[in-house]
Design a protein around this motif. Sequence first.
Motif, short mmCIF file in Angstrom:
data_model
loop_
_atom_site.label_atom_id
_atom_site.label_comp_id
_atom_site.label_asym_id
_atom_site.label_seq_id
_atom_site.Cartn_x
_atom_site.Cartn_y
_atom_site.Cartn_z
N GLU A 239 -23.66 81.54 -1.65
CA GLU A 239 -22.29 81.24 -2.09
C GLU A 239 -21.58 82.46 -2.68
OE1 GLU A 239 -22.88 78.13 -4.91
OE2 GLU A 239 -23.35 76.62 -3.38
N GLN A 240 -22.31 83.55 -2.85
CA GLN A 240 -21.76 84.72 -3.54
C GLN A 240 -21.08 85.67 -2.56
OE1 GLN A 240 -21.88 84.33 -6.85
NE2 GLN A 240 -23.00 82.49 -6.25
N PRO A 241 -20.01 86.34 -3.04
CA PRO A 241 -19.34 87.34 -2.20
C PRO A 241 -20.31 88.45 -1.78
CG PRO A 241 -18.08 86.92 -4.20
CD PRO A 241 -19.40 86.22 -4.36
N GLY A 242 -20.19 88.91 -0.55
CA GLY A 242 -21.00 90.02 -0.06
C GLY A 242 -22.33 89.61 0.54
N TYR A 243 -22.69 88.33 0.44
CA TYR A 243 -23.96 87.84 0.99
C TYR A 243 -23.87 87.82 2.51
CZ TYR A 243 -27.75 84.51 2.00
OH TYR A 243 -28.88 83.89 2.47
N LEU A 244 -24.89 88.31 3.19
CA LEU A 244 -24.93 88.30 4.65
C LEU A 244 -25.94 87.28 5.19
CD1 LEU A 244 -24.75 92.15 5.28
CD2 LEU A 244 -22.88 90.47 5.41
N ARG A 245 -27.17 87.34 4.69
CA ARG A 245 -28.20 86.40 5.15
C ARG A 245 -29.39 86.50 4.21
NH1 ARG A 245 -27.84 90.56 8.36
NH2 ARG A 245 -26.38 89.54 9.74
N GLY A 246 -30.28 85.49 4.29
CA GLY A 246 -31.46 85.51 3.45
C GLY A 246 -32.58 84.69 4.05
N ARG A 247 -33.77 84.91 3.52
CA ARG A 247 -34.94 84.17 4.00
C ARG A 247 -36.02 84.17 2.92
NH1 ARG A 247 -34.79 89.03 6.54
NH2 ARG A 247 -33.76 88.24 8.37
N LEU A 248 -36.88 83.18 3.03
CA LEU A 248 -38.06 83.09 2.19
C LEU A 248 -39.25 83.28 3.11
CD1 LEU A 248 -39.00 82.48 -0.71
CD2 LEU A 248 -39.12 80.06 -0.05
N ALA A 249 -40.13 84.22 2.79
CA ALA A 249 -41.25 84.55 3.68
C ALA A 249 -42.56 84.57 2.90
CB ALA A 249 -41.00 85.91 4.32
N ARG A 250 -43.63 84.28 3.64
CA ARG A 250 -44.97 84.28 3.06
C ARG A 250 -45.83 85.29 3.81
NH1 ARG A 250 -48.35 78.69 2.22
NH2 ARG A 250 -49.63 79.45 0.50
N SER A 251 -46.63 86.04 3.09
CA SER A 251 -47.52 87.03 3.70
C SER A 251 -48.55 86.34 4.60
CB SER A 251 -48.24 87.83 2.63
OG SER A 251 -49.24 88.64 3.20
N VAL A 252 -48.73 86.88 5.79
CA VAL A 252 -49.76 86.34 6.68
C VAL A 252 -51.16 86.82 6.28
CG1 VAL A 252 -48.19 86.02 8.63
CG2 VAL A 252 -49.42 88.17 8.39
N ASP A 253 -51.23 87.89 5.52
CA ASP A 253 -52.52 88.45 5.10
C ASP A 253 -52.95 88.00 3.71
OD1 ASP A 253 -52.83 89.97 7.49
OD2 ASP A 253 -51.35 91.38 6.70
N GLU A 254 -51.97 87.76 2.84
CA GLU A 254 -52.25 87.31 1.48
C GLU A 254 -51.36 86.10 1.20
OE1 GLU A 254 -52.36 90.26 -1.66
OE2 GLU A 254 -52.59 91.84 -0.16
N PRO A 255 -51.86 84.88 1.45
CA PRO A 255 -51.02 83.69 1.36
C PRO A 255 -50.39 83.43 -0.01
CG PRO A 255 -53.21 83.16 2.23
CD PRO A 255 -53.21 84.60 1.88
N ASN A 256 -50.88 84.08 -1.05
CA ASN A 256 -50.27 83.91 -2.38
C ASN A 256 -49.09 84.84 -2.60
OD1 ASN A 256 -52.14 81.95 -2.94
ND2 ASN A 256 -53.40 83.24 -4.26
#
Length: 96
Positions: free
Chosen positions: A30-47
Amino acid sequence: MLAVIRYTVPEAQSQDFVKQGHSILDVLAEQPGYLRGRLARSVDEPNLWALVSEWEGAGFYRRALSAARMAMYPLMILMVNEPTAFEDVYVTGQEH
């Protein structure tokens, strides 16, 4: 500008973390200047997780952090303490 916030999340907290991550990304979007985002999890270290967002510039990102402070607060104890803002030096590929 790329922003990467890494978190160390115990497996027992991963479902709650994903919900909170969605909330943070919703506020950031919702903030000005934001283009895109994601939440990602490491495939090697699941924590190990990353909340990644792209911005028109560092100023937009820093102001957005202030707006998202309340959504981010519950996860602060899980954050990896390191720099989060990265300036593009070289980008390849096409926008879709």
